[in-house]
Design an enzyme around this catalytic site. Structure first.
Site, mmCIF file in Angstrom:
data_model
loop_
_atom_site.group_PDB
_atom_site.id
_atom_site.type_symbol
_atom_site.label_atom_id
_atom_site.label_comp_id
_atom_site.label_asym_id
_atom_site.label_seq_id
_atom_site.Cartn_x
_atom_site.Cartn_y
_atom_site.Cartn_z
ATOM 1 N N GLY A 175 0.108 -6.929 -1.457
ATOM 2 C CA GLY A 175 1.447 -6.362 -1.270
ATOM 3 C C GLY A 175 1.918 -6.440 0.171
ATOM 4 O O GLY A 175 3.092 -6.722 0.448
ATOM 5 N N CYS A 176 1.006 -6.218 1.092
ATOM 6 C CA CYS A 176 1.361 -6.249 2.512
ATOM 7 C C CYS A 176 1.699 -7.668 2.964
ATOM 8 O O CYS A 176 2.608 -7.866 3.768
ATOM 9 C CB CYS A 176 0.220 -5.676 3.344
ATOM 10 S SG CYS A 176 -0.128 -3.949 2.930
#
Length: 176
Positions: free
Chosen positions: A67-68
């Site tokens: 996600g990052c």
């Protein structure tokens, strides 16, 4: 393997709820908390360095996790749109300068990511999560106007769509 384990822990903790946060985030309309942090190149940055321009601050849990990475690459891919409207972007996590350097180089990130190793900035923004063995910044963002005031807080961030949402909101706020 280490990143997979970290990703699984982060996923599990996400579902555990947000009651692990000690202090809430600063309210919209309040001054943005200051910071003095090093970037991925070891250079120091302060909030006042951005005075006079719009600033998108996004907090994220961990370098090089799915996600990052998605969120960082979306900011990367839209950086010229931010520059065109006179806005800066900075990412902040509790990872160290070396981790940020590797993450930034790997994904060719053309913006500042700051190392909040002691978690004090994340805590000041109300996004620090402490799970005894690990501290992370939760995925939240803030828009800061040229006077240093928080004008928008994003508590529920979708890494796939967040960058466009921030750009749209900045354009709306600048037009007011």
């Amino acid at each position: 393997m280490k990143n997979l384990l970290i990703s699984l822990v982060l996923l599990a903790l996400t579902f555990a709820g947000s009651n692990l946060q000690a202090d809430g985030p600063p309210a919209e309309g309040s001054p943005a908390p200051g910071f003095h942090l090093q970037d991925q190149n070891g250079d120091w940055h302060d909030l006042q360095d951005y005075h006079g321009s719009w600033l998108a601050i996004y907090f994220y849990p961990k370098d090089d996790t799915p996600g990052c990475t998605t969120e960082a690459c979306n900011f990367r891919d839209n950086i010229y749109a931010f520059k065109a409207i006179g806005a800066s972007v900075i990412g902040i996590s509790v990872d160290d300068v070396g981790s940020h350097r590797e993450f930034s180089e790997k994904y060719k990130l053309p913006f500042t990511i700051l190392a909040d190793e002691d978690g004090e900035t994340a805590k000041a923004y109300g996004v620090l999560r402490d799970w005894k063995l690990v501290q992370i910044a939760s995925r939240q963002s803030f828009l800061v106007n040229p006077e240093g005031v928080i004008v928008k807080h994003y508590e529920d961030v979708d890494p796939d769509t967040h960058t466009q949402q921030v750009l749209n909101d900045l354009e709306g706020l600048m037009g007011e």
